[in-house]
Enzyme design. Structure first.
Site, PDB file in Angstrom:
ATOM      1  N   CYS A 150       0.893  -1.157   0.000  1.00  0.00           N
ATOM      2  CA  CYS A 150       0.000   0.000   0.000  1.00  0.00           C
ATOM      3  C   CYS A 150       0.927   1.202   0.000  1.00  0.00           C
ATOM      4  CB  CYS A 150      -0.915   0.039   1.215  1.00  0.00           C
ATOM      5  SG  CYS A 150      -1.806   1.611   1.302  1.00  0.00           S
ATOM      6  N   CYS A 163      -0.532   4.202   2.552  1.00  0.00           N
ATOM      7  CA  CYS A 163      -0.512   4.042   4.008  1.00  0.00           C
ATOM      8  C   CYS A 163      -0.219   2.586   4.336  1.00  0.00           C
ATOM      9  CB  CYS A 163      -1.800   4.555   4.630  1.00  0.00           C
ATOM     10  SG  CYS A 163      -3.298   4.075   3.763  1.00  0.00           S
ATOM     11  N   SER A 164      -1.208   1.839   4.759  1.00  0.00           N
ATOM     12  CA  SER A 164      -0.933   0.448   5.109  1.00  0.00           C
ATOM     13  C   SER A 164      -2.157  -0.426   4.890  1.00  0.00           C
ATOM     14  CB  SER A 164      -0.452   0.358   6.553  1.00  0.00           C
ATOM     15  OG  SER A 164      -1.420   0.944   7.410  1.00  0.00           O
ATOM     16  N   CYS A 165      -2.928  -0.184   3.833  1.00  0.00           N
ATOM     17  CA  CYS A 165      -4.106  -1.012   3.541  1.00  0.00           C
ATOM     18  C   CYS A 165      -3.659  -2.460   3.357  1.00  0.00           C
ATOM     19  CB  CYS A 165      -4.813  -0.512   2.291  1.00  0.00           C
ATOM     20  SG  CYS A 165      -5.480   1.153   2.513  1.00  0.00           S
TER      21      CYS A 165
HETATM   22 FE    FE Z   1      -3.355   2.104   2.898  1.00  0.00          FE
END
Ligand code: FE
Length: 195
Positions: free
Chosen positions: A99, A102-104
């Site tokens: 991602c 961000c951190s999906c």
């Molecule tokens: Fe994300």
């Protein structure tokens, strides 16, 4: 970037505190949700899905057509509301997930993301230099194999259907599931032949 993901953890805590103060959320239920993804889900859900796809070609077809629906057949679903998309590794194509924003991450099948997945280095470099990043993580992709990088988002979260390793022809679904690792489903590792 700071260790807590750009102050994200601090901000989330502050917002959580504020909402709880206003009686809008129950902090206990937030904690239970986090426990659920840390302890109950883990990458085990994903491993079961992958093992099923390896032994059942019809299931595999359903999984590749509609990941959310095929995963829900196991009773796995979650409040994240994003589409789950399984991408298949073959002898010609290697898939890897990131991602960049961000951190999906596909919590439903993989639990909580590892720290490196959220790191600035992984997020910024994987798209530009996938082979180099994979090599640093211990995975050498042969030049003749195409590397595809999938950028997860709030709408679509990817996970990898790794190749079934050689030497597993006699194995049943449960035994196969034990071979499947979190890193293989992110696409930063392969699954080796069983010892
Ligand atoms: Fe994300």
């Amino acid at each position: 970037m700071s260790a807590d993901h750009g102050g994200m953890a601090t901000r989330v805590e502050a917002i959580e505190g504020l909402l709880a103060q206003k009686g809008l959320i129950d902090v206990g239920s937030v904690d239970r949700l986090i426990d659920h993804f840390t302890q109950d889900v883990g990458p085990l859900n994903g491993a079961k899905v992958i093992a099923r796809a390896w032994v059942d070609a019809v299931y595999k077809k359903r999984l590749l057509e509609d990941g959310t629906k095929a995963v829900a057949e196991f009773g796995f679903g979650g409040p994240e509301g994003a589409r789950l998309i399984a991408v298949e590794n073959t002898s010609a194509v290697h898939n890897v997930v990131v991602c960049t924003l961000c951190s999906c991450y596909p919590w439903t099948v993989l639990g909580l993301p590892p720290g490196w997945y959220k790191s600035a280095g992984y997020r910024s470099r994987l798209v530009a230099q996938p082979r180099a990043v994979l090599r640093e993580m211990g995975l050498e992709i042969p030049v003749e194999v195409l590397v595809r990088v999938w950028d997860s988002s709030a709408e679509a979260r990817y996970f990898v259907l790794p190749m079934r390793p050689a030497g597993t022809e006699g194995m049943g679904e449960a035994e196969l599931a034990e071979l499947v690792t979190r890193d293989a489903m992110i696409g930063v590792a392969a699954i080796g032949e069983p010892a």
